[in-house]
Design an enzyme around this catalytic site. Structure first.
Site, PDB file in Angstrom:
ATOM      1  N   ASP A  54     -16.192  38.602   6.308  1.00 35.32           N
ATOM      2  CA  ASP A  54     -15.786  37.650   5.389  1.00 35.32           C
ATOM      3  C   ASP A  54     -15.622  38.117   3.856  1.00 35.32           C
ATOM      4  O   ASP A  54     -16.401  38.934   3.514  1.00 35.32           O
ATOM      5  CB  ASP A  54     -16.475  36.384   5.175  1.00 35.32           C
ATOM      6  CG  ASP A  54     -16.782  35.457   6.690  1.00 35.32           C
ATOM      7  OD1 ASP A  54     -16.311  35.980   7.634  1.00 35.32           O
ATOM      8  OD2 ASP A  54     -17.019  34.204   6.550  1.00 35.32           O
ATOM      9  N   HIS A  56     -13.714  36.031   1.315  1.00 39.82           N
ATOM     10  CA  HIS A  56     -13.819  34.581   0.640  1.00 39.82           C
ATOM     11  C   HIS A  56     -13.309  34.876  -0.864  1.00 39.82           C
ATOM     12  O   HIS A  56     -14.117  34.343  -1.746  1.00 39.82           O
ATOM     13  CB  HIS A  56     -15.112  34.130   0.754  1.00 39.82           C
ATOM     14  CG  HIS A  56     -15.433  33.175   2.013  1.00 39.82           C
ATOM     15  ND1 HIS A  56     -14.570  32.283   2.494  1.00 39.82           N
ATOM     16  CD2 HIS A  56     -16.090  33.407   3.005  1.00 39.82           C
ATOM     17  CE1 HIS A  56     -14.772  31.799   3.628  1.00 39.82           C
ATOM     18  NE2 HIS A  56     -15.890  32.679   4.198  1.00 39.82           N
ATOM     19  N   ASP A  83     -11.256  35.213   6.876  1.00 40.52           N
ATOM     20  CA  ASP A  83     -11.794  34.826   5.750  1.00 40.52           C
ATOM     21  C   ASP A  83     -11.490  35.287   4.729  1.00 40.52           C
ATOM     22  O   ASP A  83     -12.784  35.653   3.854  1.00 40.52           O
ATOM     23  CB  ASP A  83     -13.215  34.084   6.142  1.00 40.52           C
ATOM     24  CG  ASP A  83     -13.330  32.746   7.046  1.00 40.52           C
ATOM     25  OD1 ASP A  83     -12.077  32.214   7.509  1.00 40.52           O
ATOM     26  OD2 ASP A  83     -14.396  32.273   7.018  1.00 40.52           O
ATOM     27  N   ASP A  86     -10.573  31.122  -0.141  1.00 38.89           N
ATOM     28  CA  ASP A  86     -11.530  30.101  -0.423  1.00 38.89           C
ATOM     29  C   ASP A  86     -12.916  30.440  -0.826  1.00 38.89           C
ATOM     30  O   ASP A  86     -13.323  31.581  -0.765  1.00 38.89           O
ATOM     31  CB  ASP A  86     -11.774  29.181   0.919  1.00 38.89           C
ATOM     32  CG  ASP A  86     -10.625  28.148   1.320  1.00 38.89           C
ATOM     33  OD1 ASP A  86      -9.752  28.321   0.499  1.00 38.89           O
ATOM     34  OD2 ASP A  86     -10.420  28.113   2.532  1.00 38.89           O
ATOM     35  N   ARG A  87     -13.310  29.499  -1.699  1.00 43.12           N
ATOM     36  CA  ARG A  87     -14.824  29.768  -2.207  1.00 43.12           C
ATOM     37  C   ARG A  87     -14.929  30.627  -3.546  1.00 43.12           C
ATOM     38  O   ARG A  87     -15.278  30.217  -4.443  1.00 43.12           O
ATOM     39  CB  ARG A  87     -15.979  30.065  -1.138  1.00 43.12           C
ATOM     40  CG  ARG A  87     -16.020  29.169  -0.020  1.00 43.12           C
ATOM     41  CD  ARG A  87     -17.305  29.203   0.237  1.00 43.12           C
ATOM     42  NE  ARG A  87     -17.510  28.350   1.430  1.00 43.12           N
ATOM     43  CZ  ARG A  87     -18.047  26.979   1.326  1.00 43.12           C
ATOM     44  NH1 ARG A  87     -18.109  26.385   0.195  1.00 43.12           N
ATOM     45  NH2 ARG A  87     -18.056  26.064   2.264  1.00 43.12           N
ATOM     46  N   ASN A 115     -11.423  31.213  10.195  1.00 42.50           N
ATOM     47  CA  ASN A 115     -11.082  29.632  10.250  1.00 42.50           C
ATOM     48  C   ASN A 115     -10.654  29.269   8.939  1.00 42.50           C
ATOM     49  O   ASN A 115     -10.081  28.088   8.690  1.00 42.50           O
ATOM     50  CB  ASN A 115     -12.598  28.950  10.409  1.00 42.50           C
ATOM     51  CG  ASN A 115     -13.488  29.308   9.563  1.00 42.50           C
ATOM     52  OD1 ASN A 115     -14.059  30.685   9.462  1.00 42.50           O
ATOM     53  ND2 ASN A 115     -14.266  28.294   8.879  1.00 42.50           N
ATOM     54  N   HIS A 116     -10.543  29.965   7.798  1.00 44.81           N
ATOM     55  CA  HIS A 116     -10.267  29.511   6.446  1.00 44.81           C
ATOM     56  C   HIS A 116      -8.823  29.993   6.393  1.00 44.81           C
ATOM     57  O   HIS A 116      -8.182  29.454   5.343  1.00 44.81           O
ATOM     58  CB  HIS A 116     -10.996  30.161   5.378  1.00 44.81           C
ATOM     59  CG  HIS A 116     -12.273  29.434   5.109  1.00 44.81           C
ATOM     60  ND1 HIS A 116     -12.375  28.587   4.273  1.00 44.81           N
ATOM     61  CD2 HIS A 116     -13.590  29.736   5.900  1.00 44.81           C
ATOM     62  CE1 HIS A 116     -13.775  28.054   4.144  1.00 44.81           C
ATOM     63  NE2 HIS A 116     -14.380  28.797   5.060  1.00 44.81           N
ATOM     64  N   HIS A 165     -13.349  36.474  14.786  1.00 45.48           N
ATOM     65  CA  HIS A 165     -13.881  35.935  13.464  1.00 45.48           C
ATOM     66  C   HIS A 165     -15.094  35.103  14.215  1.00 45.48           C
ATOM     67  O   HIS A 165     -16.238  35.422  13.294  1.00 45.48           O
ATOM     68  CB  HIS A 165     -12.942  34.929  13.040  1.00 45.48           C
ATOM     69  CG  HIS A 165     -13.471  34.531  11.690  1.00 45.48           C
ATOM     70  ND1 HIS A 165     -13.806  35.411  10.787  1.00 45.48           N
ATOM     71  CD2 HIS A 165     -13.976  33.313  11.337  1.00 45.48           C
ATOM     72  CE1 HIS A 165     -14.684  34.328   9.651  1.00 45.48           C
ATOM     73  NE2 HIS A 165     -14.637  33.204  10.123  1.00 45.48           N
ATOM     74  N   ARG A 212     -20.758  22.819  13.448  1.00 49.19           N
ATOM     75  CA  ARG A 212     -19.735  22.790  12.545  1.00 49.19           C
ATOM     76  C   ARG A 212     -18.834  21.742  12.921  1.00 49.19           C
ATOM     77  O   ARG A 212     -17.714  21.475  12.133  1.00 49.19           O
ATOM     78  CB  ARG A 212     -19.222  24.272  12.693  1.00 49.19           C
ATOM     79  CG  ARG A 212     -19.971  25.419  12.058  1.00 49.19           C
ATOM     80  CD  ARG A 212     -19.242  26.719  12.134  1.00 49.19           C
ATOM     81  NE  ARG A 212     -19.800  27.991  11.899  1.00 49.19           N
ATOM     82  CZ  ARG A 212     -19.912  28.439  10.862  1.00 49.19           C
ATOM     83  NH1 ARG A 212     -19.191  27.925   9.629  1.00 49.19           N
ATOM     84  NH2 ARG A 212     -20.555  29.452  10.695  1.00 49.19           N
ATOM     85  N   HIS A 239     -18.066  35.102   9.922  1.00 43.16           N
ATOM     86  CA  HIS A 239     -18.202  33.851  10.166  1.00 43.16           C
ATOM     87  C   HIS A 239     -19.465  33.214   9.687  1.00 43.16           C
ATOM     88  O   HIS A 239     -19.423  31.820   9.558  1.00 43.16           O
ATOM     89  CB  HIS A 239     -17.803  33.332  11.470  1.00 43.16           C
ATOM     90  CG  HIS A 239     -17.697  31.877  11.867  1.00 43.16           C
ATOM     91  ND1 HIS A 239     -16.720  31.305  10.815  1.00 43.16           N
ATOM     92  CD2 HIS A 239     -17.996  31.032  12.651  1.00 43.16           C
ATOM     93  CE1 HIS A 239     -16.595  29.953  11.281  1.00 43.16           C
ATOM     94  NE2 HIS A 239     -17.281  30.018  12.453  1.00 43.16           N
TER      95      HIS A 239
END
Length: 310
Positions: A54, A56, A83, A86-87, A115-116, A165, A212, A239
């Site tokens: 990831d 991010h 990923d 995001d964040r 998943n993002h 992922h 989750r 992940h």
């Protein structure tokens, strides 16, 4: 070619953490989509390659990662496990850089979906808001979401390392089961595509309910059977935040890689990547690194995103 020269200019801008024009983002996404259309659900990759977990939107740490890996494409090949957005504060610049490198060097950069990489998640955890803030319109967000739908779900490296992922699915026993899926869609709430992108390994036996709310947890015997049935030496996934940046589980048959150090700028974790130089897996090298320095203004932007499983 003229197009390559133009992409090189964009890459140089993105390496300076400068965003590229909206029209250029559209060109990039259109070209990348055509590349992804030719790639498989289980895209075949060969060594040497560097595995990356990831990111991010932590652009400074993405640049640090390339330094630790020993260079950029085409000098090195990279396999990104999802990923990208995001964040972090720089989802736009980070995902544009990774996609631009893919378009410029399609056989040196491999990208799978996290998943993002979804419309729903990016509207909650920052990418949508960042696109709106940096471009004044949601168009760039829309372009990327349409691209995300085409990303491969997994890769198979040298016929022996499976990369995804999240994890495994109770509905899929073989790589052929993944190859048969129709992947071009928003990530569903359940089913095999959801599981591959959302599941996590666990210490418990067999399959379990995921905290989750998507995917499953899977135990050591599940990983063992999966690797054995598909003639794999190893399954690699991302992940999950792991404090050392990497974590071996399931009798070293499964590896988690997490490549954003000090996740959300406050978790204090290390990051890791894995250099896989050849088919001889004993030569694999895990490289651990910590967060790069950032200009102080970045820390004052405040958190606009809710907390969920850190």
């Amino acid at each position: 070619s003229k197009m390559d020269n133009e992409i090189d200019v964009w890459i140089e801008k993105l390496k300076q953490c400068q965003k590229i024009e909206e029209a250029n983002v559209k060109q990039l996404c259109d070209q990348c989509r055509e590349i992804f259309k030719k790639e498989d659900n289980v895209q075949v990759v060969s060594t040497p390659v560097v595995f990356v977990g990831d990111i991010h939107g932590q652009w400074y740490d993405l640049i640090e990662m390339f330094k630790k890996a020993g260079g950029y494409p085409p000098d090195k090949s990279f396999l990104f496990l999802g990923d990208y957005v995001d964040r972090g504060y720089y989802s736009v610049e980070s995902v544009c850089l990774v996609v631009a490198l893919k378009v410029r060097y399609p056989d040196k950069v491999w990208i799978i979906r996290g998943n993002h990489e979804s419309r729903q998640i990016t509207q909650v955890y920052g990418f949508y808001d960042e696109c709106l803030r940096k471009y004044g319109t949601p168009n760039v967000w829309k372009e990327f979401c349409d691209l995300f739908d085409y990303m491969p779900l997994s890769t198979l490296v040298d016929d022996q390392i499976f990369c995804v992922h999240g994890g495994l699915s109770p509905k899929i026993d073989t790589l052929d089961g993944i190859r048969k899926l129709e992947r071009v869609m928003e990530i569903p709430h359940e089913g095999p595509i959801c599981d591959l992108i959302w599941s996590d390994p666990d210490d418990r036996v067999g399959w379990g309910v995921s905290p989750r709310g998507a995917g499953f947890t899977f135990g050591s015997t599940v990983t063992d059977q999966w690797n054995h049935r598909n003639n794999l030496s190893l399954t690699v996934r991302a992940h999950q935040l792991v404090m050392e940046g990497f974590q071996w589980t399931h009798d070293k048959k499964l590896l988690t890689l997490f490549s954003c150090p000090n996740y959300c700028y406050r978790c204090g974790n290390m990051a890791a990547i894995m250099d896989v130089p050849s088919t001889d897996l004993d030569q694999n090298k895990i490289i651990v690194f910590e967060a790069a320095a950032r200009p102080s203004d970045a820390s004052t932007m405040g958190r606009r995103t809710p907390d969920y499983f850190l």
